[in-house]
Design an enzyme around this catalytic site. Structure first.
Site, mmCIF file in Angstrom:
data_model
loop_
_atom_site.group_PDB
_atom_site.id
_atom_site.type_symbol
_atom_site.label_atom_id
_atom_site.label_comp_id
_atom_site.label_asym_id
_atom_site.label_seq_id
_atom_site.Cartn_x
_atom_site.Cartn_y
_atom_site.Cartn_z
ATOM 1 C CG ASP A 150 -4.402 -17.821 -1.496
ATOM 2 O OD1 ASP A 150 -5.525 -17.306 -1.528
ATOM 3 O OD2 ASP A 150 -4.198 -19.010 -1.781
ATOM 4 C CD GLU A 177 -8.692 -22.856 -0.290
ATOM 5 O OE1 GLU A 177 -7.835 -22.552 0.540
ATOM 6 O OE2 GLU A 177 -9.467 -22.008 -0.794
HETATM 7 C C1 BGC Z 1 -7.272 -19.831 -2.488
HETATM 8 C C2 BGC Z 1 -6.988 -19.225 -3.816
HETATM 9 C C3 BGC Z 1 -8.128 -18.352 -4.237
HETATM 10 C C4 BGC Z 1 -8.426 -17.332 -3.172
HETATM 11 C C5 BGC Z 1 -9.599 -16.454 -3.481
HETATM 12 C C6 BGC Z 1 -7.683 -18.809 -1.497
HETATM 13 O O1 BGC Z 1 -8.039 -19.411 -0.301
HETATM 14 O O2 BGC Z 1 -6.127 -20.502 -2.016
HETATM 15 O O3 BGC Z 1 -6.733 -20.222 -4.759
HETATM 16 O O4 BGC Z 1 -7.830 -17.732 -5.444
HETATM 17 O O5 BGC Z 1 -8.690 -17.965 -1.957
HETATM 18 O O6 BGC Z 1 -10.776 -17.129 -3.398
HETATM 19 C C1 BGC Z 2 -13.222 -18.117 0.689
HETATM 20 C C2 BGC Z 2 -12.365 -18.726 -0.333
HETATM 21 C C3 BGC Z 2 -11.016 -18.806 0.211
HETATM 22 C C4 BGC Z 2 -10.977 -19.504 1.555
HETATM 23 C C5 BGC Z 2 -9.648 -19.409 2.200
HETATM 24 C C6 BGC Z 2 -13.160 -18.919 1.927
HETATM 25 O O1 BGC Z 2 -13.974 -18.354 2.866
HETATM 26 O O2 BGC Z 2 -14.519 -18.077 0.240
HETATM 27 O O3 BGC Z 2 -12.382 -17.977 -1.489
HETATM 28 O O4 BGC Z 2 -10.254 -19.491 -0.698
HETATM 29 O O5 BGC Z 2 -11.885 -18.955 2.419
HETATM 30 O O6 BGC Z 2 -9.337 -20.449 3.032
#
Ligand code: BGC
Ligand code: BGC
Length: 777
Positions: free
Chosen positions: A260, A459
């Site tokens: 991730d 998140e």
């Molecule tokens: C998320 C994932 C996601 C990735 C890309 C991460 O922060 O936990 O679910 O696929 O970012 O955006």
């Molecule tokens: C991104 C997400 C990712 C996240 C991680 C964001 O800046 O756009 O895709 O999941 O950071 O915490």
């Protein structure tokens, strides 16, 4: 392949931090668009820009020898949800309520087609988490807390996206590569803390959280994404036992494992720039959005010096190439030359929207109906509540932007809000409808529909301490009460990513429908609420709770409605016994990440004005206030409402001046920093500053990191309110330790300052009018 080419193949960069030229130079195997990234830095870029960028990356990848086509991954988690105009399906929690695997497969197929229109070939979906604590901000991304229900969907979604396991090459048909995430036990973390630690036993790990991975393997999922979280104290992304021994060896997974977003940086002994432990644990591709360059260099060194065995690198590369081969990437030609590419009419096509609307209908769960439903469509209907005409809100997080915030209905061409769906339905039957969010109708209605619930989050920004709706989101309960007192029957419709303690609304309303996060097709709600002209129900409810509904706001409290509960019209009206309205938990009332609002510091935060070295501090509690030996005054001024901001008029002085928001106890903002979160200050420049103005944070009560230059602030138009965004990353890059912040906001200058401040909070670039560049002083 050279070792440089091999290392490049296992690194994935974010399109916001990489150019096609970089891709060629470093032989990168993959790019992604994170939730906040879009072509040209524009999250809302039109579909054709996405396809053009896909072509540019592809062309760059094909310039090396051997030429290895690049693969682009995107979070198409409820439809192709980063693209303006795409069909937005209900988030997974709603699909879990629908109990319909066939529907899931159709959704997967449509999503794959819409992805193909803009030239990507890989989605980071389905999320197969089995959330056990709905305080978790990602619980809505999971179908259910029940492993069997989740497992019953996984194969369908993968077949929808990838076709049956025998399909090859995927790109010849309407398919993309899928990814099951987040391996493993992301939904098991203690207190539902995002990226936290799962302390569950090995048995529970296997039976509950591992269950969805069995159908994933059987259906040939191409990739697996590891979780940010830990199991028994150790980060999954560095856990060889789980990634290699279990997933690859025992479960025979032949695809590749991707980490991730900078998750490797959280593994013990690693940083975003270096993590041989993860490679050696079995990670085949690093999601290194903005850290790819440094990671490439360190990985190359580690392969050359044997820290990462060449055999391990070869295995990782082989796995990546095997997925590319299965996609048919080597023969597919440039993205715009492939089937479905550029067929923009397929984004949000009527047939696709019809399936989304069907999904909405099937996901609605009826929790109460004393007989008011179904409504007569020939009536006069009042639609109230703050969520009735808000497509972003009904779509939730991971919608156009990461958090799903900063959007309005104009960003959703072709979509239907709940209000519009209701209006169309009654108009077609000869009735009428009126929208009045506060319930103040012009014409007395025969019945009212009050739409309320959560606002979008993604998140950790959605983690909550108890199962409560924030106080300001409970205001529609008073609207329900007022309407009831006037003798008007009330139907409550709740937009939410999770079951919450809302006994007050359940008591107040005559009928209560949980709509989850329905997405772009709000008409699906009206389909269920209204009868046909002849009075018979048009559709019956079939949604059943995908997890238990709580009787109190405590996570471990008693259950009000069990897993699987859901009334139908066939059940007929049901009597209602009034519920206790005692949440059984202290009302935290905290808007997490808000430090200053409506002119006041949030609980446990203070507003101070001091000299640059911290001398002569004035802690502002009441206004007007005077400090710095008389050269600083703070008064109340109006912004959105009366006296909802503070104005600082500070004369230049030898010791400078700083306006700061601080607290006794430090907060850890490292996840927010990694997640591209910004500090948002809603302010107004009242006079041009006489000297440069800079911004900084403080750690553990002391200055930390070099101050950032803020020419953007000095350049703001005088007398006008603006939201200034400063990426938290800037403070980290300037040397601040973002794990120990005691002052997230500090503006200082050696000159005079005349500004007004109304709000300081964390948020995304989507909400900012001006984004600061990170220039250290
Ligand atoms: C998320 C994932 C996601 C990735 C890309 C991460 O922060 O936990 O679910 O696929 O970012 O955006
Ligand atoms: C991104 C997400 C990712 C996240 C991680 C964001 O800046 O756009 O895709 O999941 O950071 O915490």
């Amino acid at each position: 392949m050279s070792v440089e080419q091999k290392v490049g193949q296992i690194i994935q960069a974010d399109i916001g931090s990489v150019t096609p030229r970089d891709v060629r130079e470093y032989h990168l195997g993959s790019v992604l668009n994170g939730g906040n990234s879009g072509p040209g830095g524009n999250d809302l870029a039109p579909a054709r820009d996405w396809l053009a960028l896909a072509d540019a990356f592809y062309a760059a990848s094909m310039e090396s020898t051997p030429a290895i086509p690049i693969m682009w991954g995107t979070d198409a988690v409820h439809g192709h949800s980063n693209i303006v105009g795409a069909t937005l399906f209900p988030h997974n929690v709603g699909l879990g309520a629908a109990r319909d695997p066939g529907l899931i497969e159709r959704i997967g197929r449509i999503t794959a087609i819409e992805i193909r229109v803009t030239g990507q070939e890989w989605t980071f979906a389905p999320t197969v988490t089995v959330p056990q604590d709905y305080r978790w901000g990602r619980a809505y991304e999971g179908y259910s807390s029940d492993p069997a229900l989740v497992a019953s969907y996984v194969g369908s979604m993968i077949r929808g996206l990838q076709g049956p396991p025998s399909t090859a090459p995927l790109l010849a048909g309407p398919h993309v590569a899928a990814s099951t995430k987040h391996f493993l036990a992301d939904g098991a973390t203690v207190d539902g803390k995002d990226q936290g630690d799962a302390t569950v036993s090995e048995l529970e790990l296997r039976l509950v959280h591992g269950a969805p991975y069995i159908p994933a393997m059987e259906n040939g999922v191409a990739t697996v994404m590891t979780s940010f979280s830990s199991w028994q104290g150790a980060k999954i992304s560095g856990n060889k036992g789980l990634v290699t021994d279990i997933l690859k060896d025992r479960m025979n997974f032949g695809g590749f494992v991707v980490t991730d977003w900078n998750a490797h940086g959280q593994v013990a002994g690693c940083s975003n720039a270096s993590c041989p432990v993860a490679a050696n644990a079995g990670i085949d591709m690093f999601m290194a959005p903005d850290s790819w360059r440094a990671l490439y260099a360190s990985t190359l060194t580690q392969v050359k010096d044997g820290t990462i065995p060449m055999a391990r690198l070869d295995d990782a590369v082989l796995r990546v190439l095997r997925v590319k081969q299965r996609l048919g990437l080597f023969d597919a030609g440039k993205p715009s030359a492939r089937a479905y590419s550029g067929r923009y009419e397929l984004l949000g096509a009527p047939g696709h929207r019809a399936v989304a609307r069907e999904a909405v209908r099937k996901s609605l769960v009826l929790l109460k109906n004393t007989g008011v439903l179904p409504l007569r469509p020939q009536a006069h209907i009042l639609v109230a509540g703050d969520g009735a005409d808000d497509i972003a809100r009904q779509s939730g997080g991971w919608t156009l932007s990461w958090q799903g915030t900063g959007l309005d209905n104009s960003n959703f061409p072709g979509a239907t809000s709940l209000w519009r769906g209701i209006k169309q339905n009654v108009a077609a039957a000869g009735g009428s409808a009126e929208l009045a969010p506060d319930g103040d109708y012009k014409k007395r209605p025969d019945a009212a529909i009050v739409v309320f619930g959560e606002t979008p989050y993604a998140e950790f920004q959605g983690d909550i301490p108890s199962l409560q709706l924030r106080p300001e989101l409970r205001r529609p309960f008073a609207t329900m009460r007022k309407l009831k007192a006037a003798g008007i029957p009330v139907v409550a419709v709740m937009i939410t990513g999770r079951p919450l303690f809302v006994n007050e609304a359940l008591n107040e309303a005559d009928a209560f429908v949980t709509a989850w996060l329905p997405g772009s097709e709000g008409g699906g709600v009206a389909d269920l609420l209204f009868a046909r002209k002849n009075g018979s129900a048009a559709f019956d409810f079939q949604g059943r709770l995908p997890t238990a509904w709580p009787a109190t706001a405590g996570h471990d409290g008693p259950t009000l409605f069990p897993f699987g509960y859901g009334l139908t019209y066939a059940d007929g009206p049901q009597p209602w016994k009034m519920l206790s309205q005692d949440s059984q938990v202290a009302d935290d009332g905290s808007g997490g990440g808000v430090y200053f609002d409506k002119g006041r510091a949030a609980a446990s935060w203070s507003l101070t004005v001091s000299e640059a070295d911290g001398g002569d501090p004035l802690r502002v509690t009441t206004v007007p206030a005077t400090g710095l030996s008389g050269r600083a005054t703070v008064t109340a001024v109006d912004h959105t409402v009366q006296e909802s901001a503070r104005q600082f008029v500070i004369a230049a002085g030898p010791d400078g001046a700083a306006v700061e928001i601080n607290a006794q106890n430090a907060v850890d903002l490292s996840r927010e920093t990694n997640g591209d979160v910004m500090l948002l200050a809603t302010l107004r420049l009242d006079a041009a500053p006489s000297a440069p103005v800079s911004m900084s944070v403080r750690c553990d009560g002391a200055d930390c990191g070099r101050p950032l230059h803020l020419p953007e602030l000095a350049a703001l138009p005088l007398g006008q309110w603006r939201v200034l965004g400063v990426p938290l990353k800037c403070f980290a890059a300037a040397g601040a330790d973002t794990t120990r912040i005691t002052a997230p906001f500090r503006v200082s200058t050696d000159g005079s300052l005349n500004i007004s401040l109304s709000r300081v909070a964390l948020g995304s670039g989507m909400e900012a009018d001006v984004i600061a560049k990170c220039e250290p002083d």
